[in-house]
Design a protein around this motif. Structure first.
Motif, PDB file in Angstrom:
ATOM      1  N   THR A  28      41.046 -31.167  27.459  1.00 44.10           N
ATOM      2  CA  THR A  28      41.052 -29.871  26.782  1.00 44.10           C
ATOM      3  C   THR A  28      40.696 -30.027  25.309  1.00 44.10           C
ATOM      4  O   THR A  28      39.897 -29.258  24.764  1.00 44.10           O
ATOM      5  N   PHE A  29      41.283 -31.023  24.643  1.00 40.15           N
ATOM      6  CA  PHE A  29      40.988 -31.262  23.223  1.00 40.15           C
ATOM      7  C   PHE A  29      39.520 -31.621  23.022  1.00 40.15           C
ATOM      8  O   PHE A  29      38.884 -31.146  22.078  1.00 40.15           O
ATOM      9  N   LEU A  30      38.982 -32.445  23.933  1.00 37.52           N
ATOM     10  CA  LEU A  30      37.565 -32.803  23.838  1.00 37.52           C
ATOM     11  C   LEU A  30      36.685 -31.561  23.970  1.00 37.52           C
ATOM     12  O   LEU A  30      35.728 -31.382  23.208  1.00 37.52           O
ATOM     13  N   LEU A  31      37.021 -30.701  24.927  1.00 39.33           N
ATOM     14  CA  LEU A  31      36.206 -29.505  25.152  1.00 39.33           C
ATOM     15  C   LEU A  31      36.293 -28.535  23.978  1.00 39.33           C
ATOM     16  O   LEU A  31      35.284 -27.928  23.594  1.00 39.33           O
ATOM     17  N   LEU A  32      37.474 -28.374  23.399  1.00 36.22           N
ATOM     18  CA  LEU A  32      37.608 -27.494  22.234  1.00 36.22           C
ATOM     19  C   LEU A  32      36.807 -28.030  21.044  1.00 36.22           C
ATOM     20  O   LEU A  32      36.160 -27.265  20.326  1.00 36.22           O
ATOM     21  N   SER A  33      36.834 -29.358  20.862  1.00 33.53           N
ATOM     22  CA  SER A  33      36.018 -29.976  19.808  1.00 33.53           C
ATOM     23  C   SER A  33      34.538 -29.776  20.120  1.00 33.53           C
ATOM     24  O   SER A  33      33.723 -29.514  19.212  1.00 33.53           O
ATOM     25  N   PHE A  34      34.199 -29.888  21.384  1.00 33.77           N
ATOM     26  CA  PHE A  34      32.821 -29.692  21.846  1.00 33.77           C
ATOM     27  C   PHE A  34      32.342 -28.274  21.516  1.00 33.77           C
ATOM     28  O   PHE A  34      31.233 -28.075  21.022  1.00 33.77           O
ATOM     29  N   PHE A  35      33.198 -27.281  21.766  1.00 33.43           N
ATOM     30  CA  PHE A  35      32.824 -25.894  21.475  1.00 33.43           C
ATOM     31  C   PHE A  35      32.630 -25.686  19.974  1.00 33.43           C
ATOM     32  O   PHE A  35      31.679 -25.014  19.551  1.00 33.43           O
TER      33      PHE A  35
ATOM     34  N   ARG B 233      32.151 -18.300  17.169  1.00 34.73           N
ATOM     35  CA  ARG B 233      32.902 -17.360  18.005  1.00 34.73           C
ATOM     36  C   ARG B 233      32.260 -17.214  19.373  1.00 34.73           C
ATOM     37  O   ARG B 233      32.938 -17.270  20.417  1.00 34.73           O
ATOM     38  N   ASN B 234      30.949 -17.024  19.406  1.00 34.74           N
ATOM     39  CA  ASN B 234      30.257 -16.841  20.677  1.00 34.74           C
ATOM     40  C   ASN B 234      30.395 -18.070  21.576  1.00 34.74           C
ATOM     41  O   ASN B 234      30.576 -17.956  22.793  1.00 34.74           O
ATOM     42  N   THR B 235      30.306 -19.256  20.974  1.00 38.01           N
ATOM     43  CA  THR B 235      30.445 -20.483  21.752  1.00 38.01           C
ATOM     44  C   THR B 235      31.840 -20.600  22.342  1.00 38.01           C
ATOM     45  O   THR B 235      32.015 -20.980  23.511  1.00 38.01           O
ATOM     46  N   PHE B 236      32.861 -20.270  21.541  1.00 40.89           N
ATOM     47  CA  PHE B 236      34.244 -20.353  22.030  1.00 40.89           C
ATOM     48  C   PHE B 236      34.512 -19.323  23.123  1.00 40.89           C
ATOM     49  O   PHE B 236      35.249 -19.604  24.079  1.00 40.89           O
ATOM     50  N   ILE B 237      33.938 -18.131  22.993  1.00 43.37           N
ATOM     51  CA  ILE B 237      34.163 -17.095  24.004  1.00 43.37           C
ATOM     52  C   ILE B 237      33.667 -17.559  25.369  1.00 43.37           C
ATOM     53  O   ILE B 237      34.386 -17.506  26.370  1.00 43.37           O
TER      54      ILE B 237
ATOM     55  N   ILE C 168      38.703 -26.211  34.629  1.00 42.92           N
ATOM     56  CA  ILE C 168      39.648 -27.335  34.558  1.00 42.92           C
ATOM     57  C   ILE C 168      40.765 -27.215  35.598  1.00 42.92           C
ATOM     58  O   ILE C 168      40.997 -28.145  36.365  1.00 42.92           O
ATOM     59  N   PRO C 169      41.486 -26.070  35.679  1.00 40.78           N
ATOM     60  CA  PRO C 169      42.528 -25.980  36.717  1.00 40.78           C
ATOM     61  C   PRO C 169      41.959 -26.081  38.139  1.00 40.78           C
ATOM     62  O   PRO C 169      42.569 -26.727  38.993  1.00 40.78           O
ATOM     63  N   LEU C 170      40.790 -25.459  38.377  1.00 43.76           N
ATOM     64  CA  LEU C 170      40.190 -25.529  39.709  1.00 43.76           C
ATOM     65  C   LEU C 170      39.827 -26.966  40.071  1.00 43.76           C
ATOM     66  O   LEU C 170      40.118 -27.439  41.184  1.00 43.76           O
ATOM     67  N   ASN C 171      39.195 -27.670  39.139  1.00 46.32           N
ATOM     68  CA  ASN C 171      38.788 -29.049  39.408  1.00 46.32           C
ATOM     69  C   ASN C 171      40.000 -29.962  39.538  1.00 46.32           C
ATOM     70  O   ASN C 171      40.039 -30.851  40.393  1.00 46.32           O
TER      71      ASN C 171
ATOM     72  N   GLY D 230      32.616 -20.735  26.243  1.00 40.31           N
ATOM     73  CA  GLY D 230      33.141 -22.043  26.630  1.00 40.31           C
ATOM     74  C   GLY D 230      34.580 -21.998  27.089  1.00 40.31           C
ATOM     75  O   GLY D 230      34.941 -22.620  28.095  1.00 40.31           O
ATOM     76  N   THR D 231      35.438 -21.262  26.364  1.00 47.84           N
ATOM     77  CA  THR D 231      36.848 -21.188  26.735  1.00 47.84           C
ATOM     78  C   THR D 231      37.014 -20.500  28.082  1.00 47.84           C
ATOM     79  O   THR D 231      37.859 -20.899  28.898  1.00 47.84           O
ATOM     80  N   LEU D 232      36.220 -19.464  28.332  1.00 43.47           N
ATOM     81  CA  LEU D 232      36.288 -18.770  29.624  1.00 43.47           C
ATOM     82  C   LEU D 232      35.982 -19.741  30.761  1.00 43.47           C
ATOM     83  O   LEU D 232      36.705 -19.791  31.761  1.00 43.47           O
ATOM     84  N   LEU D 233      34.910 -20.521  30.600  1.00 40.00           N
ATOM     85  CA  LEU D 233      34.551 -21.495  31.632  1.00 40.00           C
ATOM     86  C   LEU D 233      35.615 -22.581  31.753  1.00 40.00           C
ATOM     87  O   LEU D 233      35.954 -23.008  32.864  1.00 40.00           O
TER      88      LEU D 233
END
Length: 298
Positions: free
Chosen positions: A97-104, A135-139, A149-152, A141-144
């Protein structure tokens, strides 16, 4: 469920092991998936305001450029992790999760920095567009992320639990007396001659790598003992390679399969409980197939 229990449950979920997908073939699949998703999302969905009068080039190529930015950011982020692979061994939902937030965040910054290449707009370098791209990237990316993550995690956890269940039908135990008599001690060479030692394969339980040293656990007269030697897990694996019941289950672990009492699954692979041993030994995702083959033979 109380608020405290809810927080505990959420904390427990984020602490769960999670596979590290950012190396080798897996990384190629991740890069290709990101590229295709971003191209499709930008070109066909057009999720945000698209003013074609500002475009310097065709919108398709703008979508392609937007798709290359996250790939470059991802490679720059995971590079240090691959160099320090100790992070990979302990990867978890929290670290993912931290990696993905940094990625966004860095992807949003990257999208802002390329605006002059694709948009003819005098305000390209304004703070408004800077925060808008992030903002657009977080919207998106966070949705995906909240969906994938929980599904996988659940998919991998349930799959590995089902696969591990097949091994419970055939309980594992230590070598029987007849086989024990056929095994003699072998001489193990270490990186220090004074550290060389004799090892009985049937007494060996498992070995765990600890930086430049190796912790070797064995059972003698029903007592659990440990020796610390200056050698690598690979060096011990090579010297014990003729014993098919001793196998690598992880980059840091070597295990005597006759000592396995129970096999369970998690999102990263399997977890091994050994006879009268408190520690849990992991089976990594990359060694599952080999582990299954070896376990069926013992």
């Amino acid at each position: 469920m109380s608020f405290r229990n809810t927080l505990k449950s959420i904390s427990g979920f984020f602490a769960q092991p999670y596979p590290f997908y950012y190396q080798g073939k897996d990384l190629s699949i991740v890069v290709f998936t990101i590229f295709m998703l971003v191209v499709f999302f930008n070109f066909f969905v057009e999720p945000f305001n698209v003013n074609r009068d500002e475009h310097i080039m065709h919108y398709f190529w703008i979508s392609v450029i937007h798709s290359l930015v996250p790939i470059l950011v991802l490679l720059l982020l995971v590079g240090p992790l691959l160099y320090r692979n100790v992070w990979i061994d302990s990867w978890s939902v929290k670290k993912e999760t931290f990696l993905l937030l940094s990625f966004f965040l860095f992807t949003g910054i990257g999208q802002f920095l390329i605006r002059d290449l694709i948009y003819d707009n005098p305000n390209n370098w304004s703070w408004g567009y800077f925060f808008e791209e992030i903002r657009n990237t977080f919207i998106v990316g966070t949705l995906l992320m909240l969906i994938l993550i929980p599904l996988n995690f659940n998919r991998l956890y349930l799959r590995n639990q089902r696969r591990a269940a097949q091994f419970q039908e055939k309980p594992r135990s230590v070598l029987d007396t007849k086989r024990r008599e056929g095994l003699t001690s072998i001489f193990i060479k270490t990186q220090l001659k004074s550290d060389d030692f004799e090892l009985y394969p049937d007494e060996f339980i498992y070995a765990r790598s600890d930086k430049n040293y190796l912790e070797i656990f064995f059972r003698k007269e029903e007592k659990l003992l440990k020796q610390v030697k200056r050698m690598t897990i690979k060096e011990l694996d090579v010297q014990l390679s003729r014993f098919s019941f001793i196998t690598r289950t992880h980059r840091s672990y070597l295990v005597n399969l006759h000592q396995v009492a129970k096999v369970s699954g998690n999102a990263q692979g399997y977890r091994l409980e050994l006879k009268d041993v408190p520690d849990i030994v992991p089976v990594s995702r990359t060694t599952i197939h080999h582990f299954e083959q070896q376990l069926q033979k013992v």
